[in-house]
Design an enzyme around this catalytic site. Sequence first.
Site, short mmCIF file in Angstrom:
data_model
loop_
_atom_site.label_atom_id
_atom_site.label_comp_id
_atom_site.label_asym_id
_atom_site.label_seq_id
_atom_site.Cartn_x
_atom_site.Cartn_y
_atom_site.Cartn_z
N GLU A 176 3.74 -7.79 -7.77
CA GLU A 176 3.48 -6.62 -6.95
C GLU A 176 3.48 -5.38 -7.84
OE1 GLU A 176 6.20 -6.46 -3.69
OE2 GLU A 176 5.38 -8.23 -2.71
N HIS A 229 4.46 3.86 1.79
CA HIS A 229 3.73 2.68 1.33
C HIS A 229 2.24 3.02 1.29
CE1 HIS A 229 2.29 -1.39 0.84
NE2 HIS A 229 3.53 -1.80 0.68
N ARG A 241 4.32 2.40 -6.42
CA ARG A 241 3.81 2.83 -5.13
C ARG A 241 3.56 4.33 -5.02
NH1 ARG A 241 7.53 -0.98 -1.15
NH2 ARG A 241 6.39 -2.91 -1.55
N HIS A 285 7.73 4.46 4.64
CA HIS A 285 8.08 3.05 4.51
C HIS A 285 9.54 2.80 4.18
CE1 HIS A 285 7.53 -1.18 3.69
NE2 HIS A 285 7.86 -1.05 2.41
N ARG A 297 11.42 3.43 -5.18
CA ARG A 297 11.82 2.03 -5.20
C ARG A 297 10.73 1.14 -5.79
NH1 ARG A 297 11.05 -2.38 -1.72
NH2 ARG A 297 10.06 -1.11 -0.11
#
Length: 609
Positions: A141, A261, A310, A371, A406
Amino acid sequence: MTATGTGTGPGPAAGTGIRLDAPAPGWSIAADVVVVGSGVAGLTAALRCAAVGRRTVVVTKARLDDGSTRWAQGGIAAALGDGDTPEQHLADTLVAGAGLCDENAVRTLVTEGPDAVHRLIGTGARFDTAPGSDEIALTREGGHHRRRIAHAGGDATGAEISRALVEAVRAAGLRTIENALVLDLLTDAEGRTAGVTLHVMGEGQHDGVGAVHAPAVVLATGGMGQVFSATTNPPVSTGDGVALALRAGAEVSDLEFVQFHPTVLYLGPEAEGQQPLISEAVRGEGAHLVDADGTRFMVGRHELAELAPRDIVAKEIMRRAHEQGVEHMYLDGRHFGAQMWETRFPTILAACRSHGIDPVTEPIPVAPAAHYASGGVRTDLRGRTTVPGLYACGEVACTGVHGANRLASNSLLEGLVFAERIAADIAAPPAPQAAARGTDGAPADGARPAPEPAVSAPRTTLPLLAPETRTAVQRIMAAGAGVLRSAESLARAAAELDRLHREATVVAGPTGGAEPAGAAATGSAGFADRKAPEPGVEAWEATNLLCVARVLVAAAQRRAETRGCHWREDHPDRDDVSWRRHFRITLDADRALTLHTTETAEFPPTATS
């Protein structure tokens, strides 16, 4: 109103005396530990506490399996694969955190993570395996340089983890109170934790407001995504744990770092509430971000292109959308083919098709949405907050792991690792003497008349917001404190939130505490003849949302830079000299916020450390 300062800031936490307006508890039970929340963090903490003989009660806002964990699609990150190491996981996490991670916390996460995942498997969680092998299948990811994301059911990892933990809790016979909204922390004469008050919403063993008396309280209440109009968070994510902690005198930190997100299914400009998430794992398997012309705009913007952290991807989507005068971009996975969509991403495929979009034949319209809260209630490496006996883990906590942003799929791991650490800390001292309160803790119907409150000091009742104010808070936050922020937008949001706060105070009248000086002169006149909202779940949730919204905006105003998932259009650069540090925010007895700035990027110890 927000006071600011630098240096070490406040000493040991002192309770604010502020409580939500609620009826007195009509029933109570006793325990050694009460865990508030039923996601991966809460249920792991509860199971580990029970395993060492602590009488443990789990309180959860809906059903046991209704928290944020079950919505997690992508997976759980850990150095499980050949060639991968905790050091590599550490490096990726520090990069994503943009200079504000606590390296000791991250090292704890990545070194203890692999064994914690194997213990989760031992609890009953079943992860996908590679074809023809018993080895865990790993994907990649955003922000990860290696495949280290374990997943289950293709894109239903959270649901599988939740299933395994819920089954384990039920098999262990833990006492649970479902459909219960936690209200406030109880403390003893020395200011130590003594339990919580809560309201059961008519579907559990007890009805109405009650109390669970316990010398240890673990907050695992999840996030606060519902503070924004569009979010991936479920409706129960209203910041209840952060608001409770603030009223109890605890410090919160890093609340300005809300991760948006980048790829949430775009349902139109008027869409509000929980939105379908398009997991980062879709990009990890090779889907491309494109504009309406089919151009891959992330190529050349970052070495990892679509798999950049992100915050970077979300900013590039917003930047491209603004350049082209549109509301969204597209995620193109048509080259996957039908079989891969159906086997690897069945949940996402079904969600898209339910909204009339078929990823097999057309690109998916996507836009960022709120998110994950990278900040929360400040803790040490054992999950201890600045209030003795009060612990926090999972999204509600600020452990220092995430810093300013994060890393993908670190959240489930953080909940797992730090929940185990909390249980170990609770198990270390002599067994709490909750039994001395006069209950045997055995029968499920052991409710008894509520005792006198542990502390009889004067209390201030927090004025409640009308339930319909929830939408106003969400729209204020979406407009002023979303992905793109500026001094102007944040000042506007702060003024509108303060107006809601003043109006609630005026409407509440004398029972809601003293009216702020000058309230009538600042636009609150004319509200005194309104009827104050009745105490109830919707009013309590709206009040909690306003509380966390005010903290978030105050921190975002103060941080005059762009870092991680905090993007200031008027301060587009990262400024390590001035702002590589954290804010420690507390709520004062007069309901004003006090903001202290750390001297460096390191957090000082909590008062209970």
